[in-house]
Design an enzyme around this catalytic site. Structure first.
Site, PDB file in Angstrom:
ATOM      1  N   THR A  72      25.653 -40.527 -36.889  1.00 18.51           N
ATOM      2  CA  THR A  72      25.345 -41.780 -36.209  1.00 18.51           C
ATOM      3  C   THR A  72      26.110 -41.887 -34.896  1.00 18.51           C
ATOM      4  O   THR A  72      26.781 -40.930 -34.469  1.00 18.51           O
ATOM      5  CB  THR A  72      25.567 -42.992 -37.160  1.00 18.51           C
ATOM      6  OG1 THR A  72      25.059 -44.158 -36.531  1.00 18.51           O
ATOM      7  CG2 THR A  72      27.039 -43.203 -37.502  1.00 18.51           C
ATOM      8  N   LYS A  76      24.813 -38.716 -32.072  1.00 21.22           N
ATOM      9  CA  LYS A  76      23.442 -38.293 -32.357  1.00 21.22           C
ATOM     10  C   LYS A  76      22.911 -37.270 -31.348  1.00 21.22           C
ATOM     11  O   LYS A  76      22.111 -36.411 -31.689  1.00 21.22           O
ATOM     12  CB  LYS A  76      22.510 -39.507 -32.385  1.00 21.22           C
ATOM     13  CG  LYS A  76      22.649 -40.361 -33.637  1.00 21.22           C
ATOM     14  CD  LYS A  76      21.665 -41.509 -33.586  1.00 21.22           C
ATOM     15  CE  LYS A  76      21.574 -42.210 -34.923  1.00 21.22           C
ATOM     16  NZ  LYS A  76      20.500 -43.212 -34.966  1.00 21.22           N
ATOM     17  N   ASN A  97      19.779 -37.416 -36.627  1.00 19.75           N
ATOM     18  CA  ASN A  97      20.566 -38.310 -37.495  1.00 19.75           C
ATOM     19  C   ASN A  97      20.791 -37.703 -38.866  1.00 19.75           C
ATOM     20  O   ASN A  97      21.443 -38.316 -39.711  1.00 19.75           O
ATOM     21  CB  ASN A  97      19.896 -39.689 -37.630  1.00 19.75           C
ATOM     22  CG  ASN A  97      18.704 -39.653 -38.563  1.00 19.75           C
ATOM     23  OD1 ASN A  97      18.066 -38.610 -38.728  1.00 19.75           O
ATOM     24  ND2 ASN A  97      18.395 -40.774 -39.188  1.00 19.75           N
ATOM     25  N   ASP A 113      14.885 -41.276 -38.323  1.00 19.60           N
ATOM     26  CA  ASP A 113      14.636 -42.644 -37.845  1.00 19.60           C
ATOM     27  C   ASP A 113      13.152 -42.849 -37.527  1.00 19.60           C
ATOM     28  O   ASP A 113      12.633 -43.957 -37.662  1.00 19.60           O
ATOM     29  CB  ASP A 113      15.457 -42.934 -36.578  1.00 19.60           C
ATOM     30  CG  ASP A 113      16.914 -43.255 -36.891  1.00 19.60           C
ATOM     31  OD1 ASP A 113      17.202 -43.680 -38.021  1.00 19.60           O
ATOM     32  OD2 ASP A 113      17.763 -43.073 -35.997  1.00 19.60           O
ATOM     33  N   GLY A 140      18.780 -44.678 -28.401  1.00 16.10           N
ATOM     34  CA  GLY A 140      18.388 -43.737 -29.439  1.00 16.10           C
ATOM     35  C   GLY A 140      17.283 -44.262 -30.345  1.00 16.10           C
ATOM     36  O   GLY A 140      16.332 -43.537 -30.662  1.00 16.10           O
ATOM     37  N   TYR A 237      19.049 -55.480 -38.529  1.00 15.29           N
ATOM     38  CA  TYR A 237      18.880 -55.944 -39.924  1.00 15.29           C
ATOM     39  C   TYR A 237      20.009 -56.842 -40.401  1.00 15.29           C
ATOM     40  O   TYR A 237      20.020 -57.266 -41.554  1.00 15.29           O
ATOM     41  CB  TYR A 237      18.675 -54.760 -40.870  1.00 15.29           C
ATOM     42  CG  TYR A 237      19.703 -53.680 -40.732  1.00 15.29           C
ATOM     43  CD1 TYR A 237      20.925 -53.753 -41.389  1.00 15.29           C
ATOM     44  CD2 TYR A 237      19.460 -52.581 -39.921  1.00 15.29           C
ATOM     45  CE1 TYR A 237      21.870 -52.765 -41.241  1.00 15.29           C
ATOM     46  CE2 TYR A 237      20.412 -51.587 -39.756  1.00 15.29           C
ATOM     47  CZ  TYR A 237      21.611 -51.685 -40.420  1.00 15.29           C
ATOM     48  OH  TYR A 237      22.552 -50.707 -40.268  1.00 15.29           O
TER      49      TYR A 237
HETATM   50  P1  NAP Z   1      21.807 -47.463 -28.168  1.00 19.12           P
HETATM   51  O1  NAP Z   1      21.437 -46.017 -28.150  1.00 19.12           O
HETATM   52  O2  NAP Z   1      23.187 -47.871 -27.801  1.00 19.12           O
HETATM   53  O3  NAP Z   1      20.745 -48.227 -27.214  1.00 19.12           O
HETATM   54  C1  NAP Z   1      20.775 -49.627 -27.078  1.00 19.12           C
HETATM   55  C2  NAP Z   1      19.683 -50.073 -26.112  1.00 19.12           C
HETATM   56  O4  NAP Z   1      19.724 -51.505 -26.055  1.00 19.12           O
HETATM   57  C3  NAP Z   1      19.883 -49.586 -24.682  1.00 19.12           C
HETATM   58  O5  NAP Z   1      18.630 -49.482 -24.057  1.00 19.12           O
HETATM   59  C4  NAP Z   1      20.702 -50.731 -24.077  1.00 19.12           C
HETATM   60  O6  NAP Z   1      20.568 -50.861 -22.683  1.00 19.12           O
HETATM   61  C5  NAP Z   1      20.039 -51.916 -24.733  1.00 19.12           C
HETATM   62  N1  NAP Z   1      20.928 -53.065 -24.784  1.00 19.12           N
HETATM   63  C6  NAP Z   1      22.146 -53.151 -25.377  1.00 19.12           C
HETATM   64  N2  NAP Z   1      22.663 -54.398 -25.233  1.00 19.12           N
HETATM   65  C7  NAP Z   1      21.745 -55.091 -24.504  1.00 19.12           C
HETATM   66  C8  NAP Z   1      21.707 -56.414 -24.010  1.00 19.12           C
HETATM   67  N3  NAP Z   1      22.694 -57.280 -24.246  1.00 19.12           N
HETATM   68  N4  NAP Z   1      20.641 -56.795 -23.283  1.00 19.12           N
HETATM   69  C9  NAP Z   1      19.622 -55.938 -23.037  1.00 19.12           C
HETATM   70  N5  NAP Z   1      19.598 -54.655 -23.481  1.00 19.12           N
HETATM   71  C10 NAP Z   1      20.651 -54.244 -24.213  1.00 19.12           C
HETATM   72  O7  NAP Z   1      21.580 -48.088 -29.618  1.00 19.12           O
HETATM   73  P2  NAP Z   1      20.434 -47.659 -30.674  1.00 19.12           P
HETATM   74  O8  NAP Z   1      20.971 -46.615 -31.577  1.00 19.12           O
HETATM   75  O9  NAP Z   1      19.179 -47.393 -29.924  1.00 19.12           O
HETATM   76  O10 NAP Z   1      20.311 -48.991 -31.559  1.00 19.12           O
HETATM   77  C11 NAP Z   1      19.671 -50.155 -31.067  1.00 19.12           C
HETATM   78  C12 NAP Z   1      19.568 -51.193 -32.189  1.00 19.12           C
HETATM   79  O11 NAP Z   1      18.704 -50.699 -33.218  1.00 19.12           O
HETATM   80  C13 NAP Z   1      20.917 -51.499 -32.873  1.00 19.12           C
HETATM   81  O12 NAP Z   1      20.986 -52.875 -33.142  1.00 19.12           O
HETATM   82  C14 NAP Z   1      20.850 -50.716 -34.156  1.00 19.12           C
HETATM   83  O13 NAP Z   1      21.604 -51.336 -35.188  1.00 19.12           O
HETATM   84  C15 NAP Z   1      19.360 -50.806 -34.470  1.00 19.12           C
HETATM   85  N6  NAP Z   1      18.927 -49.676 -35.309  1.00 19.12           N
HETATM   86  C16 NAP Z   1      18.396 -49.988 -36.519  1.00 19.12           C
HETATM   87  C17 NAP Z   1      17.959 -48.961 -37.347  1.00 19.12           C
HETATM   88  C18 NAP Z   1      17.358 -49.305 -38.679  1.00 19.12           C
HETATM   89  O14 NAP Z   1      17.285 -48.428 -39.545  1.00 19.12           O
HETATM   90  N7  NAP Z   1      16.890 -50.524 -38.891  1.00 19.12           N
HETATM   91  C19 NAP Z   1      18.086 -47.614 -36.954  1.00 19.12           C
HETATM   92  C20 NAP Z   1      18.644 -47.334 -35.703  1.00 19.12           C
HETATM   93  C21 NAP Z   1      19.075 -48.397 -34.887  1.00 19.12           C
HETATM   94  P3  NAP Z   1      21.491 -50.068 -21.637  1.00 19.12           P
HETATM   95  O15 NAP Z   1      20.913 -48.702 -21.531  1.00 19.12           O
HETATM   96  O16 NAP Z   1      21.366 -50.877 -20.401  1.00 19.12           O
HETATM   97  O17 NAP Z   1      22.894 -50.080 -22.232  1.00 19.12           O
END
Ligand code: NAP
Length: 293
Positions: A72, A76, A97, A113, A140, A237
């Site tokens: 994670t 990743k 992952n 994912d 991601g 979630y």
């Molecule tokens: P990540 O790689 O850090 O990417 C986050 C994305 O959200 C980036 O595009 C970031 O923009 C944007 N972002 C962050 N804060 C923001 C804000 N305040 N306003 C607007 N955009 C914002 O994270 P990730 O792994 O993709 O995860 C994203 C979300 O999905 C998390 O909440 C995670 O818990 C959830 N998730 C859930 C599952 C599941 O199984 N349900 C699986 C994976 C992830 P920038 O590029 O500008 O920083």
């Protein structure tokens, strides 16, 4: 009182989660409940691995004969060069992952994912086929979701990526365009997504906006733009019902929470390691008990 967990012994097989932070991960709960339900002498442990130390961590998993691992944030992408082989999916998404041993004994990186993302959408497949889909985020999870949508049986005709850093979304679109077939990919700055929000049939929040403790945040605060006939899917979630889901549902949209994706990606990893179907009902029950409700 329930029986105490049996002790680990010389035959116990180990699976790890490597990342940082890992202390709030629900993966140990899901996998250990599943191992126990199947009567497997396997255990899953969350191991904190600092940024920059993924090379040693993967070498350690090999040396210690771990049966597999989840990977994670923040590893990743960093883990990609340190496996023997990548699935086509992990290669196309540009992140892994899951680590598992293939039949030839090669340590293989996969991305579950994508399968997890699709799991709760299957029941809406008919309504979503060829639709306009809008995804908030370019990280991601957005990469896995984009890949999943573009390669699904109900690929969108148009997929808009709304991001606060549009350059990151442009890179995502360029990387995944080759798997997109006839789907048209477009990028808009998040604040200018109004037209896309109103016209899309599938809206996905792949940003952390709305995640506890920032539960007042949402990727789209103009609640009047949501409507009946839309599916609003939040990958967050915790909490189970986010502001995004609550406001979309109030306008008649169908809400889908992130817990099913979590279970879906875990089930796909579990199958890679054990060759068995995760006992999903038992795992959901344990998650509900743990999270309340
Ligand atoms: P990540 O790689 O850090 O990417 C986050 C994305 O959200 C980036 O595009 C970031 O923009 C944007 N972002 C962050 N804060 C923001 C804000 N305040 N306003 C607007 N955009 C914002 O994270 P990730 O792994 O993709 O995860 C994203 C979300 O999905 C998390 O909440 C995670 O818990 C959830 N998730 C859930 C599952 C599941 O199984 N349900 C699986 C994976 C992830 P920038 O590029 O500008 O920083």
């Amino acid at each position: 009182m329930s029986d105490p967990a049996p002790l680990l012994d010389a035959e116990t097989r180990l699976v790890a989660l490597i990342g940082q932070p890992v202390t709030h991960s629900l993966s140990p709960l899901m996998h250990n409940v599943a191992f126990a339900a199947h009567g497997l002498n396997w255990r899953y442990a969350a191991l904190p691995v600092a940024p920059g130390r993924v090379v040693e961590a993967v070498a350690g998993l090999r040396a210690l004969s771990f049966a597999g691992a989840n990977v994670t944030v923040p590893h990743k992408e960093a883990a990609l060069p340190h496996v023997d082989r990548l699935t086509d999916r992990a290669k196309a998404i540009g992140a892994l992952n899951t680590l598992f041993w293939d039949e030839g004994g090669a340590l293989t990186g996969d991305n579950t994912d994508a399968a997890g993302f699709l799991a709760p959408l299957e029941e809406h497949a008919g309504a979503l086929e060829g639709c306009h889909a809008l995804l908030f985020g370019a990280g991601g999870a957005a990469r896995a979701a984009t890949y999943a949508l573009l390669t699904s049986g109900f690929a969108p005709a148009r997929l808009t990526l709304a991001a606060r850093t549009p350059q990151r979304a442009e890179r995502l679109a360029a990387d995944l365009a080759p798997v997109g077939g006839d789907s048209a990919l477009a990028v808009v700055p998040e604040a200018e997504a109004g037209e896309a929000v109103r016209s899309a049939r599938l809206l996905v929040n792949a940003t952390p906006q709305g995640m506890a403790p920032e539960t007042g945040a949402t990727p789209w605060p103009e609640a009047a733009d949501f409507r009946a006939g839309q599916v609003a899917y939040d990958l967050v979630y915790t909490p189970r019902e986010t502001r995004f889901l609550r406001e979309a549902a109030a306008q008649g949209a169908t809400p889908v929470g992130g817990l099913e994706m979590l279970v879906g990606q875990a089930a796909a990893s579990y199958r890679r390691w054990t060759g068995r179907d995760m006992p999903a009902a038992t795992v959901r029950h344990a998650l509900r008990k743990h999270l309340g409700g």
